[in-house]
Design an enzyme around this catalytic site. Structure first.
Site, PDB file in Angstrom:
ATOM      1  N   LYS A 118       0.851  -1.193   0.000  1.00 27.87           N
ATOM      2  CA  LYS A 118       0.000   0.000   0.000  1.00 27.87           C
ATOM      3  C   LYS A 118       0.883   1.238   0.000  1.00 27.87           C
ATOM      4  CE  LYS A 118      -1.922   2.685   3.137  1.00 27.87           C
ATOM      5  NZ  LYS A 118      -1.864   3.962   2.403  1.00 27.87           N
ATOM      6  N   GLU A 144       9.438   0.471  11.124  1.00 28.04           N
ATOM      7  CA  GLU A 144      10.459   1.521  10.955  1.00 28.04           C
ATOM      8  C   GLU A 144       9.736   2.842  11.170  1.00 28.04           C
ATOM      9  OE1 GLU A 144      13.589   1.439  10.599  1.00 28.04           O
ATOM     10  OE2 GLU A 144      14.167  -0.439   9.627  1.00 28.04           O
ATOM     11  N   CYS A 194      13.030  10.980   8.296  1.00 27.87           N
ATOM     12  CA  CYS A 194      12.918  10.363   9.633  1.00 27.87           C
ATOM     13  C   CYS A 194      14.180  10.553  10.468  1.00 27.87           C
ATOM     14  CB  CYS A 194      12.605   8.878   9.489  1.00 27.87           C
ATOM     15  SG  CYS A 194      13.777   7.977   8.459  1.00 27.87           S
ATOM     16  N   GLU A 196       8.103  14.969  16.816  1.00 31.98           N
ATOM     17  CA  GLU A 196       8.679  15.012  15.467  1.00 31.98           C
ATOM     18  C   GLU A 196       7.958  16.090  14.654  1.00 31.98           C
ATOM     19  OE1 GLU A 196       7.979  11.491  13.052  1.00 31.98           O
ATOM     20  OE2 GLU A 196      10.015  11.605  12.278  1.00 31.98           O
TER      21      GLU A 196
END
Ligand code: NAD
Length: 480
Positions: free
Chosen positions: A178, A254, A288, A382
């Protein structure tokens, strides 16, 4: 520069080697973040479509597994070649959907390399054999799971596509991937390459759509025994809950980061400033591993910040399709608003000393906050934008304490010329990857990549990814 693609953009789902519209005809818009124009209306996979894709993968699995490494390798090699031929179109589509400057696109080359590597690397996925138990020959072999689910984010979509699909299918699994609703276009073009490479139907299935229902259907699916996810920690938690509630599928995660860089007074300050500013500016901070927290020893703070500022400001904002642009917009309105919110948090809690909102479309200038309280949301969450907090420390102990005071642990870096300190720091920093005199995006292809704490629970990389897609079976043979 015009946003039209050089060939019509494929927008359909790829299931069982056929392109098809979504069963409920639902589509979603993909917008070029620079001009805000709609470049494609992409089909969103319904629950039925995901079920069809999983069924296709399940049907294709036994024959694909039984081909063995030699039988599977030619398909991976062919796909590797096709990535290079499609480089320009892939670059264009990635820029149109993400706004990443086209000059930074090396992803088709990386994808080609990844598929070429795994074509042969599957030979190395070996088990063990032992005669240590009297009368028993025991073997532990590695077997694929069957059809595996792969869910990827939007920041480096094509590279994620390849990093997940190549090891999974090389190990003998079939896949349903996806893509992200924000950046599905290169995933679909890559599906065309799969078709061109002549893969057997059902080995690689590509669906597009939002987290709900497309992603949730995969996460809850009873015929999927392993799921590999890259994205935010929050979504990772939801997928793990869905996995636990359905069939306890194996989850490889992850996830996000809040990476610290620690700069000591004996460091090469020019190199440290050059690298740390690029780390948080690259892809407009939507990375990231970006070092969003920089800790500088008090005695060299002013000198370091002066170099950092100069380099950080020297970017060219503009049309990401223009090869001279080095700083693109945030990917969409949602991400831009999110960064704006954190700019507000920073302005309330600390001093903004450079950059800020560009007040131009979705652009945010490379932004510096200084003297940020350690408990500010800016230090703990973040941001995923070109926003850095630069703070000071006095001692090594203080630097370690501050760097580790986070729920994330993806990448940490330390700049020092003192070898003993470098070793001490690389042991003390709580992260899956520690850079000494280098920071992200620096990586080594054969290093294990992944996070400590809430940054993840798995490792990827050329030598490691295939382990995520095999399960161990022991076979005991009794002899008389
Ligand atoms: P996200 O978590 O919002 O979405 C990631 C993917 O999950 C998308 O495809 C999305 O549609 C899907 N999704 C959303 N909700 C879901 C659900 N309930 N069930 C199943 N699927 C669902 O993340 P994003 O905004 O696309 O990407 C940015 C995040 O990814 C950042 O946190 C970044 O740090 C992280 N990231 C991590 C790595 C790494 O290797 N550790 C690499 C790149 C990005």
């Amino acid at each position: 520069m015009a946003a039209e693609a050089s060939q019509p953009i494929e927008t359909r789902l790829f299931i069982n080697n056929e392109f098809r519209e979504s069963s409920d005809k639902k589509t979603f818009e993909v917008v070029f973040p620079y001009t805000k124009e709609v470049v494609a209306n992409v089909h969103q996979a319904s629950v039925d479509d995901v079920n069809d894709a999983v069924a296709a993968g399940k049907a294709a699995f036994p024959a694909w597994r039984d081909l063995g490494v030699d039988g599977r390798a030619p398909y991976l090699r062919k796909l590797s070649e096709l990535f290079l031929e499609a480089n320009n179109e892939l670059a264009r589509l990635e820029t149109l959907s993400t706004g990443r400057p086209i000059s930074q696109f090396v992803d088709a080359y990386m994808s080609s390399e990844i598929f070429r590597y795994y074509a042969d690397a599957a030979w190395n996925s070996q088990g063990t054999a032992s005669t240590h138990t009297p009368g028993i020959l025991s073997m532990t072999v590695k077997e694929p799971y069957g059809v595996v689910g792969l869910i990827i984010p939007w920041n480096f979509p094509l590279v994620m596509w390849s990093h997940k699909i190549a090891p999974a299918i090389a190990a003998g699994n079939t896949v349903v991937l996806k893509s992200s609703e924000k950046a599905p276009l290169t995933s679909i073009l890559a599906a065309k390459l799969v078709q061109k490479a002549g893969f057997p139907p059902g080995v690689i299935n590509i669906v597009a759509g939002y987290g709900n229902p497309t992603g949730t259907t995969l996460a809850e699916h009873m015929d999927i025994r392993c799921i590999s996810f890259t994205g935010s920690s929050l979504t990772g938690q939801k997928i793990q809950v869905a996995a636990a509630k359905s069939n306890m599928k194996h989850c490889h995660m992850e996830l996000g980061g809040k990476s610290p860089a620690v700069v000591f007074e004996d460091a090469d300050l020019e190199a440290a400033a050059t690298q740390t500013q690029f780390s948080i500016q690259f892809n407009s901070g939507q990375v990231c591993v970006a070092n969003s927290r920089v800790y500088v020893q008090e005695s060299v703070y002013d000198k370091f910040v002066a170099i950092f500022r100069e380099k950080f400001a020297a970017v060219k904002l503009g049309d990401p399709l223009d090869p001279t642009t080095s700083h693109g917009p945030q990917i969409d309105a949602l991400q831009y608003k999110r960064v704006q919110e954190y700019l507000g948090v920073g302005q309330k809690d600390a001093s903004l000393t450079q950059g800020g909102d560009a007040n131009d479309g979705f652009f945010v200038k490379p932004t510096i906050f200084e003297k940020v309280p350690e408990d500010s949301r800016l230090m703990r969450e973040e941001v995923f934008g070109p926003v850095v907090a630069i703070n000071t420390f006095k001692t090594e102990e203080e630097a370690v304490q501050k760097a580790n005071d986070t729920e994330f642990g993806l990448y940490a870096s330390v700049f020092t010329k003192d070898l003993d300190r470098a070793v001490r720091m690389s042991r003390a920093l709580q992260a899956g990857l520690v850079g000494v005199n280098c920071t992200s995006p620096t990586n080594a292809k054969d290093a294990a990549f992944g996070g400590y704490k809430m940054s993840g629970n798995t490792r990827e990389g050329l030598l490691y990814s295939m382990e995520n897609f095999v399960q161990k079976k022991s076979i005991l043979i009794k002899s008389g």
